[in-house]
Scaffold this motif. Sequence first.
Motif, short mmCIF file in Angstrom:
data_model
loop_
_atom_site.label_atom_id
_atom_site.label_comp_id
_atom_site.label_asym_id
_atom_site.label_seq_id
_atom_site.Cartn_x
_atom_site.Cartn_y
_atom_site.Cartn_z
N UNK A 178 8.52 11.48 2.14
CA UNK A 178 8.31 12.10 3.45
C UNK A 178 6.84 12.48 3.67
N UNK A 179 6.21 13.05 2.65
CA UNK A 179 4.80 13.43 2.77
C UNK A 179 3.92 12.19 2.95
N UNK A 180 4.21 11.14 2.20
CA UNK A 180 3.44 9.89 2.34
C UNK A 180 3.63 9.33 3.75
N UNK A 181 4.85 9.40 4.26
CA UNK A 181 5.14 8.92 5.62
C UNK A 181 4.30 9.68 6.64
N UNK A 182 4.29 11.00 6.52
CA UNK A 182 3.52 11.84 7.45
C UNK A 182 2.04 11.46 7.40
N UNK A 183 1.51 11.30 6.19
CA UNK A 183 0.09 10.99 6.05
C UNK A 183 -0.24 9.58 6.52
N UNK A 184 0.63 8.62 6.22
CA UNK A 184 0.38 7.24 6.63
C UNK A 184 0.47 7.08 8.15
N UNK A 185 1.30 7.88 8.79
CA UNK A 185 1.49 7.76 10.23
C UNK A 185 0.66 8.79 11.02
N UNK A 186 -0.25 9.46 10.33
CA UNK A 186 -1.09 10.48 10.97
C UNK A 186 -1.84 9.89 12.17
N UNK A 187 -1.88 10.66 13.24
CA UNK A 187 -2.62 10.25 14.42
C UNK A 187 -1.83 9.37 15.38
N UNK B 283 0.83 -1.20 0.00
CA UNK B 283 0.00 0.00 0.00
C UNK B 283 0.87 1.25 0.00
N UNK B 284 1.89 1.27 0.84
CA UNK B 284 2.82 2.40 0.94
C UNK B 284 3.46 2.67 -0.42
N UNK B 285 3.99 1.59 -1.04
CA UNK B 285 4.64 1.75 -2.34
C UNK B 285 3.65 2.21 -3.41
N UNK B 286 2.41 1.69 -3.34
CA UNK B 286 1.39 2.08 -4.33
C UNK B 286 1.09 3.58 -4.24
N UNK B 287 1.01 4.09 -3.02
CA UNK B 287 0.76 5.53 -2.83
C UNK B 287 1.92 6.34 -3.41
N UNK B 288 3.12 5.94 -3.11
CA UNK B 288 4.31 6.65 -3.62
C UNK B 288 4.38 6.52 -5.14
N UNK B 289 4.10 5.32 -5.66
CA UNK B 289 4.09 5.12 -7.12
C UNK B 289 3.13 6.09 -7.79
N UNK B 290 1.95 6.19 -7.23
CA UNK B 290 0.92 7.07 -7.78
C UNK B 290 1.40 8.52 -7.82
#
Length: 159
Positions: A108-117, A15-22
């Motif tokens: 970095x932005x994906x990391x921030x969003x995936x780890x939100x909360x 999922x993480x890679x798919x978000x970054x790929x997109x």
Amino acid sequence: MNETLCLKLTRIPRLWRAIIDERLAPLGLTQTRWTTLYHLSHYGEGLPQCELAKAIGVEAPSLVRTLDQLTQQSLIERRPSESDRRTKLVYLTPNAMPLLKQIESVVQQARVEMLAGLDQETLDQFDSILDAIEKNGQKLLCAEQGATCDADEPQPVSS
């Protein structure tokens, strides 16, 4: 619960890679290309091709096509090793630096969003748990292969 945990542990990296790929697709980067550049920037330049392949988790021959494409884009160059002419070392070119900044920003932005909360204490605890799971897995893999390895040193895993 453990079966669900194991399934989640396999789904989350995809999922993480798919978000970054997109997010990197508009830059014309495929997953293999951005992953290769990202690993090279984090593991250091002058990395032997075979070590880069292990770090990424692919077989060395599979990486050659990607390296050829990155060379054609003038993002990397391969040089023979001075100590072993059969070994090719991979270096980033100056052309790769602006692209790496963009990749780093997207990651970095994906990391921030995936780890939100999640607060830092929770993330630290989760990191420790993942370390323990990885160490156990490394011990199992070494035992399965009949090899001796240091479980404290991450071992490359082929997919």
